[in-house]
Design an enzyme around this catalytic site. Structure first.
Site, PDB file in Angstrom:
ATOM      1  N   SER A 110       0.718  -1.123  -0.072  1.00  0.00           N
ATOM      2  CA  SER A 110       0.308  -0.055  -0.210  1.00  0.00           C
ATOM      3  C   SER A 110       0.533   1.011   0.459  1.00  0.00           C
ATOM      4  O   SER A 110       1.656   1.641   0.566  1.00  0.00           O
ATOM      5  CB  SER A 110      -0.804  -0.079   0.815  1.00  0.00           C
ATOM      6  OG  SER A 110      -1.645   1.251   1.540  1.00  0.00           O
ATOM      7  N   TYR A 134      -1.966   5.627  -5.046  1.00  0.00           N
ATOM      8  CA  TYR A 134      -2.516   6.931  -4.201  1.00  0.00           C
ATOM      9  C   TYR A 134      -2.292   7.429  -5.115  1.00  0.00           C
ATOM     10  O   TYR A 134      -1.483   8.159  -4.643  1.00  0.00           O
ATOM     11  CB  TYR A 134      -3.282   6.686  -2.759  1.00  0.00           C
ATOM     12  CG  TYR A 134      -3.999   6.019  -2.374  1.00  0.00           C
ATOM     13  CD1 TYR A 134      -4.794   5.968  -2.789  1.00  0.00           C
ATOM     14  CD2 TYR A 134      -3.490   5.492  -1.355  1.00  0.00           C
ATOM     15  CE1 TYR A 134      -5.966   4.886  -2.206  1.00  0.00           C
ATOM     16  CE2 TYR A 134      -4.596   4.473  -0.467  1.00  0.00           C
ATOM     17  CZ  TYR A 134      -5.663   3.841  -1.191  1.00  0.00           C
ATOM     18  OH  TYR A 134      -6.707   3.325  -0.546  1.00  0.00           O
ATOM     19  N   THR A 160      -4.840   2.215  -7.870  1.00  0.00           N
ATOM     20  CA  THR A 160      -6.470   2.676  -7.291  1.00  0.00           C
ATOM     21  C   THR A 160      -7.328   3.797  -7.149  1.00  0.00           C
ATOM     22  O   THR A 160      -7.058   4.800  -6.855  1.00  0.00           O
ATOM     23  CB  THR A 160      -6.306   2.073  -5.197  1.00  0.00           C
ATOM     24  OG1 THR A 160      -5.216   1.116  -5.219  1.00  0.00           O
ATOM     25  CG2 THR A 160      -7.683   2.186  -4.896  1.00  0.00           C
ATOM     26  N   ARG A 308      -7.942  -8.698   4.298  1.00  0.00           N
ATOM     27  CA  ARG A 308      -8.515  -8.943   5.770  1.00  0.00           C
ATOM     28  C   ARG A 308      -7.810 -10.520   5.751  1.00  0.00           C
ATOM     29  O   ARG A 308      -7.151 -10.344   7.298  1.00  0.00           O
ATOM     30  CB  ARG A 308     -10.155  -8.479   5.765  1.00  0.00           C
ATOM     31  CG  ARG A 308     -10.658  -7.508   5.958  1.00  0.00           C
ATOM     32  CD  ARG A 308     -11.659  -7.134   6.319  1.00  0.00           C
ATOM     33  NE  ARG A 308     -12.174  -5.861   5.733  1.00  0.00           N
ATOM     34  CZ  ARG A 308     -12.505  -5.661   4.537  1.00  0.00           C
ATOM     35  NH1 ARG A 308     -12.714  -5.932   3.803  1.00  0.00           N
ATOM     36  NH2 ARG A 308     -12.980  -4.063   5.140  1.00  0.00           N
TER      37      ARG A 308
END
Ligand SMILES: Cc1cc2nc3c(=O)[nH]c(=O)nc-3n(C[C@H](O)[C@H](O)[C@H](O)COP(=O)(O)O)c2cc1C
Length: 358
Positions: A110, A134, A160, A308
């Site tokens: 990320s 991002y 994203t 998750r």
């Protein structure tokens, strides 16, 4: 052998993770947006499809290995981007990177990782990695994130596109959830901030003006293939293919952005049909079982991403927990594949699923 009473599936890991995490981080990891309708539906959607097994197929030598964007992976299950992993375990993204490398699959880091792209790469030099981007208002920061990832050997940029603003996440609002300043977020610091921050504040750095022309430009920013993550419609899937994407991820961000949108699995068929094999199609959201993976393959996904499930493993037992979750998903997927009468991921076809009767 798993010790008696130990976790035997992803749901068991989630229960254990809830016990060992503080309410703030647990709410951040587990939660979705608004009423969490889409969060729940992502999981339920898999129950709306049934497998249609073929029998008396020679299953000798069945295996899960495949490729994604040309990268060989040992199974059609990748680790999706999940921010702030050191809130789950002190080893954070380092543990995840090592576990993904050991499992022979891709980890997607990320932008809001709690360790730098270079440090994560150094933790598992043999691992295969993609970088989730991002796009910052400050394009200098965006460019330096892409350059750092390329220099550190990341093999794709995953932009994203479903989070120009942060979804309304009421668990985080209730918990007044913040990322504490002893857990630095390198991209946040590169964006000029340094103190304890809410996720909402971090998203103020993200460019809400991004459009398809920028995607084309991003595709030319580096030699790396561009993956567009957060597609839910056929029109946007075609635009992604037209604007330089090598792959799309059908995703509603794990139910964390716009609530009330289709479950990722339900959006998959129209995207697959729209792109006509021009780009690879991945999907994420709600994958908890090997049978889910096989259903996604049958509906046209090249592979799935999970978030998750491995975060729960990380919270419970660091690298070993992530490894175990990945092994559980691998074992379950191989078993589901062969019981459906297939010997490879590519052998799973649309004929292997049907809508469940209502
Ligand atoms: C805790 C958490 C953090 C996430 N952080 C990011 C992120 O930084 N960037 C991103 O593109 N998606 C992020 N996502 C979305 C996931 O990549 C993915 O789309 C989704 O969670 C998949 O659903 P699953 O969690 O049911 O597997 C995050 C998801 C979770 C649960």
């Amino acid at each position: 052998m798993v010790p008696a009473g130990g976790p035997v599936n992803v749901s068991d890991y989630e229960r254990l993770a809830e016990e060992c995490l503080e309410p703030g981080p647990y709410g951040y990891f587990a939660g979705g947006a608004w009423d969490e309708v889409t969060l729940r539906d992502n999981v339920r959607a898999f129950e709306r499809w049934q497998l249609r097994p073929r029998v008396l197929v020679d299953l000798t030598g069945a295996a899960l290995d495949t490729t994604v964007l040309g990268t060989p992976v040992s199974m059609p299950i990748l680790l999706g981007p999940a921010a702030f992993q050191r809130l789950a375990h002190p080893d954070g993204e380092l543990a995840t990177a090592r576990a993904a490398a050991a499992a022979g699959t891709v980890m997607c880091l990320s932008t809001f990782a709690t360790l730098s792209a270079a440090d994560v790469a150094a933790a598992a030099p043999d691992g295969r990695r993609w970088f989730q981007l991002y796009v910052f208002k400050d394009r200098g920061v965006t460019r330096s994130l892409v350059d750092q990832a390329a220099d550190a050997g990341y093999e794709a940029i995953v932009v994203t596109v479903d989070a120009p603003f942060l979804g309304r996440r009421e668990r985080d609002i209730r918990n007044a959830f913040t990322v504490p300043d002893d857990i630095p977020v390198p991209s946040w610091e590169a964006g000029g901030r340094g103190e304890e921050a809410t996720v909402f504040e971090m998203f103020e750095l993200i460019d809400e003006g991004l459009d398809w022309r920028d995607v084309e430009e991003l595709a030319s920013l580096s030699d790396l293939p561009l993956v567009v993550k957060g597609i839910l419609t056929d029109d946007d899937a075609r635009l992604a293919a037209d604007n330089g994407a090598a792959a799309v991820v059908v995703s509603n961000h794990g139910g964390r952005q716009l609530d009330g949108v289709p479950a990722a699995l339900d959006a998959l068929p129209e995207v697959v049909e729209a792109v006509e094999s021009r780009v690879e199609v991945l999907v994420d959201g709600g994958v908890r079982r090997g049978t889910d993976v096989v259903k996604a393959l049958a509906l046209g996904a090249r592979a799935v991403l999970v978030a998750r499930p491995f975060v729960w493993g990380l919270a419970v037992d660091g690298e070993a927990g992530v490894r175990r979750v990945l092994e559980l998903l691998r074992e379950e997927t191989l078993l589901a594949l062969v019981l459906a009468g297939c010997t490879t991921p590519a052998g799973v076809t649309r004929a292997h699923v049907q809508r469940a009767p209502r």
